[in-house]
Design an enzyme around this catalytic site. Structure first.
Site, PDB file in Angstrom:
ATOM      1  N   GLU A  12      -1.343  16.444  14.615  1.00 28.42           N
ATOM      2  CA  GLU A  12       0.048  16.006  14.418  1.00 28.42           C
ATOM      3  C   GLU A  12       0.408  16.372  12.991  1.00 28.42           C
ATOM      4  OE1 GLU A  12       2.046  14.979  16.546  1.00 28.42           O
ATOM      5  OE2 GLU A  12       0.824  14.231  18.190  1.00 28.42           O
ATOM      6  N   GLY A  21       1.765  21.441  15.337  1.00 28.27           N
ATOM      7  CA  GLY A  21       0.644  20.721  15.936  1.00 28.27           C
ATOM      8  C   GLY A  21       0.192  21.215  17.286  1.00 28.27           C
ATOM      9  N   ASP A  43       0.822  -1.213   0.000  1.00 25.87           N
ATOM     10  CA  ASP A  43       0.000   0.000   0.000  1.00 25.87           C
ATOM     11  C   ASP A  43       0.857   1.263   0.000  1.00 25.87           C
ATOM     12  OD1 ASP A  43      -2.634   0.637  -0.189  1.00 25.87           O
ATOM     13  OD2 ASP A  43      -3.034   0.708   1.965  1.00 25.87           O
ATOM     14  N   LYS A  93       4.702  25.168  17.773  1.00 27.09           N
ATOM     15  CA  LYS A  93       4.409  26.116  16.688  1.00 27.09           C
ATOM     16  C   LYS A  93       3.416  25.495  15.682  1.00 27.09           C
ATOM     17  CE  LYS A  93       8.920  27.281  15.957  1.00 27.09           C
ATOM     18  NZ  LYS A  93      10.045  28.076  15.449  1.00 27.09           N
ATOM     19  N   GLU A 141       0.489  12.782  21.244  1.00 21.40           N
ATOM     20  CA  GLU A 141       0.097  11.374  21.167  1.00 21.40           C
ATOM     21  C   GLU A 141       1.068  10.577  22.037  1.00 21.40           C
ATOM     22  OE1 GLU A 141      -0.421  10.632  16.807  1.00 21.40           O
ATOM     23  OE2 GLU A 141      -2.531  10.717  17.387  1.00 21.40           O
ATOM     24  N   GLY A 197      -6.183  10.015   9.146  1.00 19.40           N
ATOM     25  CA  GLY A 197      -4.785   9.616   9.034  1.00 19.40           C
ATOM     26  C   GLY A 197      -4.082  10.068   7.770  1.00 19.40           C
ATOM     27  N   ALA A 198      -2.755  10.154   7.844  1.00 20.64           N
ATOM     28  CA  ALA A 198      -1.891  10.364   6.673  1.00 20.64           C
ATOM     29  C   ALA A 198      -1.527   8.985   6.095  1.00 20.64           C
ATOM     30  CB  ALA A 198      -0.641  11.135   7.084  1.00 20.64           C
ATOM     31  N   LYS A 222     -10.783   7.539   9.542  1.00 23.09           N
ATOM     32  CA  LYS A 222     -10.684   7.670   8.084  1.00 23.09           C
ATOM     33  C   LYS A 222      -9.210   7.596   7.689  1.00 23.09           C
ATOM     34  CE  LYS A 222     -10.069  11.078   5.226  1.00 23.09           C
ATOM     35  NZ  LYS A 222      -9.234  10.446   4.198  1.00 23.09           N
ATOM     36  N   ASN A 244       1.653   7.736   5.389  1.00 22.05           N
ATOM     37  CA  ASN A 244       3.018   7.195   5.523  1.00 22.05           C
ATOM     38  C   ASN A 244       3.133   6.052   6.532  1.00 22.05           C
ATOM     39  OD1 ASN A 244       2.494   9.004   7.574  1.00 22.05           O
ATOM     40  ND2 ASN A 244       4.572   9.806   7.653  1.00 22.05           N
ATOM     41  N   CYS A 289       7.213  12.659   9.163  1.00 24.83           N
ATOM     42  CA  CYS A 289       6.954  14.038   9.574  1.00 24.83           C
ATOM     43  C   CYS A 289       8.068  14.632  10.419  1.00 24.83           C
ATOM     44  CB  CYS A 289       5.653  14.079  10.363  1.00 24.83           C
ATOM     45  SG  CYS A 289       5.620  12.843  11.664  1.00 24.83           S
ATOM     46  N   GLY A 314       3.134  18.695  10.017  1.00 26.80           N
ATOM     47  CA  GLY A 314       4.425  18.534   9.343  1.00 26.80           C
ATOM     48  C   GLY A 314       5.586  19.183  10.075  1.00 26.80           C
ATOM     49  N   GLU A 316      -6.880   8.397   1.599  1.00 22.93           N
ATOM     50  CA  GLU A 316      -7.451   7.740   0.408  1.00 22.93           C
ATOM     51  C   GLU A 316      -6.412   6.878  -0.305  1.00 22.93           C
ATOM     52  OE1 GLU A 316      -8.026  10.542  -3.018  1.00 22.93           O
ATOM     53  OE2 GLU A 316      -7.306  12.018  -1.585  1.00 22.93           O
TER      54      GLU A 316
HETATM   55  P1  NDP Z   1      -2.969  15.700   4.189  1.00 23.64           P
HETATM   56  O1  NDP Z   1      -3.022  16.851   5.129  1.00 23.64           O
HETATM   57  O2  NDP Z   1      -3.106  15.948   2.765  1.00 23.64           O
HETATM   58  O3  NDP Z   1      -4.092  14.627   4.571  1.00 23.64           O
HETATM   59  C1  NDP Z   1      -4.210  14.099   5.880  1.00 23.64           C
HETATM   60  C2  NDP Z   1      -5.593  13.501   6.044  1.00 23.64           C
HETATM   61  O4  NDP Z   1      -6.566  14.550   6.108  1.00 23.64           O
HETATM   62  C3  NDP Z   1      -5.999  12.616   4.869  1.00 23.64           C
HETATM   63  O5  NDP Z   1      -6.728  11.513   5.364  1.00 23.64           O
HETATM   64  C4  NDP Z   1      -6.854  13.569   4.055  1.00 23.64           C
HETATM   65  O6  NDP Z   1      -7.734  12.931   3.178  1.00 23.64           O
HETATM   66  C5  NDP Z   1      -7.587  14.317   5.154  1.00 23.64           C
HETATM   67  N1  NDP Z   1      -8.155  15.598   4.751  1.00 23.64           N
HETATM   68  C6  NDP Z   1      -7.792  16.404   3.723  1.00 23.64           C
HETATM   69  N2  NDP Z   1      -8.554  17.543   3.716  1.00 23.64           N
HETATM   70  C7  NDP Z   1      -9.402  17.436   4.767  1.00 23.64           C
HETATM   71  C8  NDP Z   1     -10.409  18.296   5.314  1.00 23.64           C
HETATM   72  N3  NDP Z   1     -10.693  19.490   4.785  1.00 23.64           N
HETATM   73  N4  NDP Z   1     -11.076  17.890   6.411  1.00 23.64           N
HETATM   74  C9  NDP Z   1     -10.789  16.705   6.982  1.00 23.64           C
HETATM   75  N5  NDP Z   1      -9.857  15.848   6.516  1.00 23.64           N
HETATM   76  C10 NDP Z   1      -9.149  16.211   5.429  1.00 23.64           C
HETATM   77  O7  NDP Z   1      -1.590  14.956   4.524  1.00 23.64           O
HETATM   78  P2  NDP Z   1      -0.951  13.693   3.784  1.00 23.64           P
HETATM   79  O8  NDP Z   1      -1.878  12.541   3.852  1.00 23.64           O
HETATM   80  O9  NDP Z   1      -0.433  14.140   2.469  1.00 23.64           O
HETATM   81  O10 NDP Z   1       0.272  13.354   4.759  1.00 23.64           O
HETATM   82  C11 NDP Z   1       1.468  14.029   4.723  1.00 23.64           C
HETATM   83  C12 NDP Z   1       1.511  15.096   5.807  1.00 23.64           C
HETATM   84  O11 NDP Z   1       1.253  14.516   7.070  1.00 23.64           O
HETATM   85  C13 NDP Z   1       2.873  15.726   5.924  1.00 23.64           C
HETATM   86  O12 NDP Z   1       2.753  17.117   6.073  1.00 23.64           O
HETATM   87  C14 NDP Z   1       3.429  15.130   7.195  1.00 23.64           C
HETATM   88  O13 NDP Z   1       4.368  15.917   7.834  1.00 23.64           O
HETATM   89  C15 NDP Z   1       2.210  14.938   8.025  1.00 23.64           C
HETATM   90  N6  NDP Z   1       2.435  13.916   9.034  1.00 23.64           N
HETATM   91  C16 NDP Z   1       2.535  14.285  10.353  1.00 23.64           C
HETATM   92  C17 NDP Z   1       2.829  13.356  11.322  1.00 23.64           C
HETATM   93  C18 NDP Z   1       2.903  13.735  12.771  1.00 23.64           C
HETATM   94  O14 NDP Z   1       2.694  12.857  13.615  1.00 23.64           O
HETATM   95  N7  NDP Z   1       3.188  14.974  13.144  1.00 23.64           N
HETATM   96  C19 NDP Z   1       3.089  11.960  10.982  1.00 23.64           C
HETATM   97  C20 NDP Z   1       2.905  11.663   9.567  1.00 23.64           C
HETATM   98  C21 NDP Z   1       2.621  12.625   8.648  1.00 23.64           C
HETATM   99  P3  NDP Z   1      -7.189  12.343   1.777  1.00 23.64           P
HETATM  100  O15 NDP Z   1      -5.725  12.607   1.695  1.00 23.64           O
HETATM  101  O16 NDP Z   1      -7.513  10.920   1.855  1.00 23.64           O
HETATM  102  O17 NDP Z   1      -7.926  13.087   0.715  1.00 23.64           O
END
Ligand code: NDP
Length: 487
Positions: free
Chosen positions: A245, A457, A89, A454, A461, A145-146, A171, A148, A279, A247, A174
């Site tokens: 949580e 987040g 995946d 800052k 967790e 969730g994200a 959720k 990664n 992240c 970036g 995608e």
């Molecule tokens: P996104 O912010 O694009 O998406 C995160 C989740 O939010 C996805 O499930 C997405 O749906 C959903 N989403 C998008 N728009 C909305 C909205 N308006 N309302 C509610 N939910 C929404 O991040 P990525 O998935 O691209 O992940 C990468 C990012 O995550 C990086 O910036 C990374 O740093 C951060 N991250 C942070 C971590 C931490 O613990 N601090 C750990 C891992 C990653 P979908 O994408 O399915 O459309």
């Protein structure tokens, strides 16, 4: 394979849904079809969660804990199967998903399962009265969730939420719909009431439906800063609880007295693990000028030896990035680095063959990149790239490097390498970051809080700190005397 919703203890089967194809990042071959949850699915998930909540909140902590620990055992017993799903995946090497992803999810379930019976309030002796506090659950929590670390993110959110007596609708991204369903199955097999952990599939629209729903009490997001800001402002309209949580663009500072081998190992782990899609990565590697050349030489040699290729091969050390779109985004950052004057020391290209000579040209592979001659103001040193791109920056003094390290809107993580124990603590204490390491990087034991300062987040967790974010505090005053009234 169809990735459907998991609602009220079972996968839904209705196929009349908007859907899309989920691809394996290593070859862009279809893995299956993902079905977007609609309004009815969300209502069904919420109704089922509410039923489960009435049962779950009345269980003792010990009873809840037993379910979580059993779910952890189930995950561990399926480690290889779930790790393989995750590797297909996400595109990450199987060696990683076997060693980290599933185990980290199970660790969270064990930790919070063990803690569930110990969640308690406090007692206050007030002479002719006494007071006490209760830590009560919030209700239905939404986890978003994200892509990664899909199962790890789902479990890091679900474990404290459920231990505290809440239920969760999760959720996944995608792009990674698979393993949250495995977690849902494990909870059911462990004896959780149906609806305790529901999974709804879909893109940001589904996330938004959860965030906006009046019956959702809390949202916990792992994602980008941009999404975090949208969710925070949407949640404000009903003052929902929020954990974010987000970036980072974290500094890793290597002083001249550091152990060179360890420092290089950490810089590589901090940039190339999971193809750099982490992240907390230390993507701004500040190296003291005295050791700059020797550090760079070793870093380059070892980076060029990274075994990049077919993710299911146990010898592979780096896999494919999540999607074609994401690969293009990373390559745009690499072009930006080159055009702004940084030197691309190695990598940064799309390889045709992997380390065993297999053709990988159809996958989203990228040779790990190192930039030198960087400047703090360059885009590659300011923006989160979320790919295998390391920028190395020279420094001369402690004061200077602290100021430069803190010159960012992010504040997720920071690392310091030094053999001077006083300097290690002194510097870490001045860095504006929530999750820090001295003489290591990206180690996230469940016992320690994880989260950012800052724009990286809000909330934490893992650890005991997570309990505060999944409970609300009730204080109760109990009178033992008469009511003193002026009337
Ligand atoms: P996104 O912010 O694009 O998406 C995160 C989740 O939010 C996805 O499930 C997405 O749906 C959903 N989403 C998008 N728009 C909305 C909205 N308006 N309302 C509610 N939910 C929404 O991040 P990525 O998935 O691209 O992940 C990468 C990012 O995550 C990086 O910036 C990374 O740093 C951060 N991250 C942070 C971590 C931490 O613990 N601090 C750990 C891992 C990653 P979908 O994408 O399915 O459309």
């Amino acid at each position: 394979m169809v990735y459907n919703q998991f609602i009220d203890g079972a996968l839904t089967t209705d196929s009349k849904r908007e859907s899309w194809v989920n691809y394996d990042p290593s070859n862009n071959q279809p893995l299956g079809e993902v079905c977007q949850a609609n309004d009815e699915d969300i209502e069904a998930a919420i109704n089922s969660s509410e039923k489960a909540f009435q049962i779950w909140k009345n269980k003792t902590g010990a009873e809840r804990g037993r379910v979580l620990v059993k779910a952890a055992d189930i995950l561990r017993s399926r480690l290889e199967q779930i790790a393989l799903l995750e590797t297909h995946d996400v595109g990450k090497p199987i060696s990683e998903s076997l060693a980290v992803d599933v185990s980290s999810a199970a660790d969270a379930l064990e930790y919070f399962g063990g803690m569930a019976a110990g969640i308690h309030g406090e007692f206050f002796d007030l002479k002719n009265a006494f007071g006490y506090t209760r830590r009560e659950p919030l209700g239905i929590c939404a986890g978003i969730g994200a892509w990664n670390y899909p199962i790890q993110i789902a479990a890091w959110k679900a474990a404290p939420a459920l231990a505290c007596g809440n239920c969760m609708i999760f959720k996944p991204s995608e792009l990674t719909p698979a393993t949250a369903l495995e977690l849902a199955k494990a909870f059911m097999e462990a004896g959780a009431p149906p609806g305790l952990f529901n999974v709804v599939q879909g893109d940001g629209r589904v996330g938004k439906m959860l965030v906006d729903h009046p019956r959702i009490a809390k949202i916990s997001l792992t994602g980008s800063v941009a999404t975090g800001k949208k969710i925070f402002s949407a949640a404000a309209t009903e003052l929902k609880h929020v954990t974010l949580e987000l970036g980072g663009k974290s500094p890793l500072i290597i002083f001249e007295d550091a152990d060179l081998n360890n420092a290089v190992s950490a810089a590589m782990l901090a940039n190339f693990y999971t193809q750099g899609e982490v992240c907390s990565n230390g993507t701004r590697v500040f190296v003291h000028r005295k050791i700059f050349d020797s550090f760079l030489k070793q870093l380059k040699e070892r980076t060029e030896r990274i075994r990049l290729g077919e993710p299911t091969d146990p010898e592979t050390q780096m896999g494919a990035v999540i999607s074609k779109v994401h690969l293009e985004k990373i390559i745009r950052f690499i072009d930006s680095g080159k055009s702004s004057g940084a030197t691309l020391l190695t990598g940064g290209f799309k390889p045709e063959k992997d380390f065993k000579g297999r053709n990988i040209s159809s996958g989203n592979f990228l040779a790990p990149a190192i930039f030198t001659n960087c400047d703090d103001s360059m885009e590659i040193c300011r923006e989160e790239i979320f790919g295998p791109v390391l920028s190395i920056l020279a420094f001369d003094t402690e004061e200077e490097v602290i100021e430069r390290a803190n010159d960012t809107l992010f504040g997720l993580s920071a690392g310091v390498f030094t053999n001077d124990i006083k300097r290690g603590h002194r510097v870490i204490h001045q860095l504006h970051a929530g999750t820090c390491w001295i003489n290591n990087y990206n180690i996230t034991p469940i016992e320690l809080p994880f989260g950012g300062y800052k724009q990286s987040g809000i909330g934490r967790e893992n650890s005991l700190a997570a309990i505060q974010h999944y409970t609300q505090l009730k204080s109760v005053y109990v009178e033992l005397g008469n009511v003193e009234s002026p009337y």
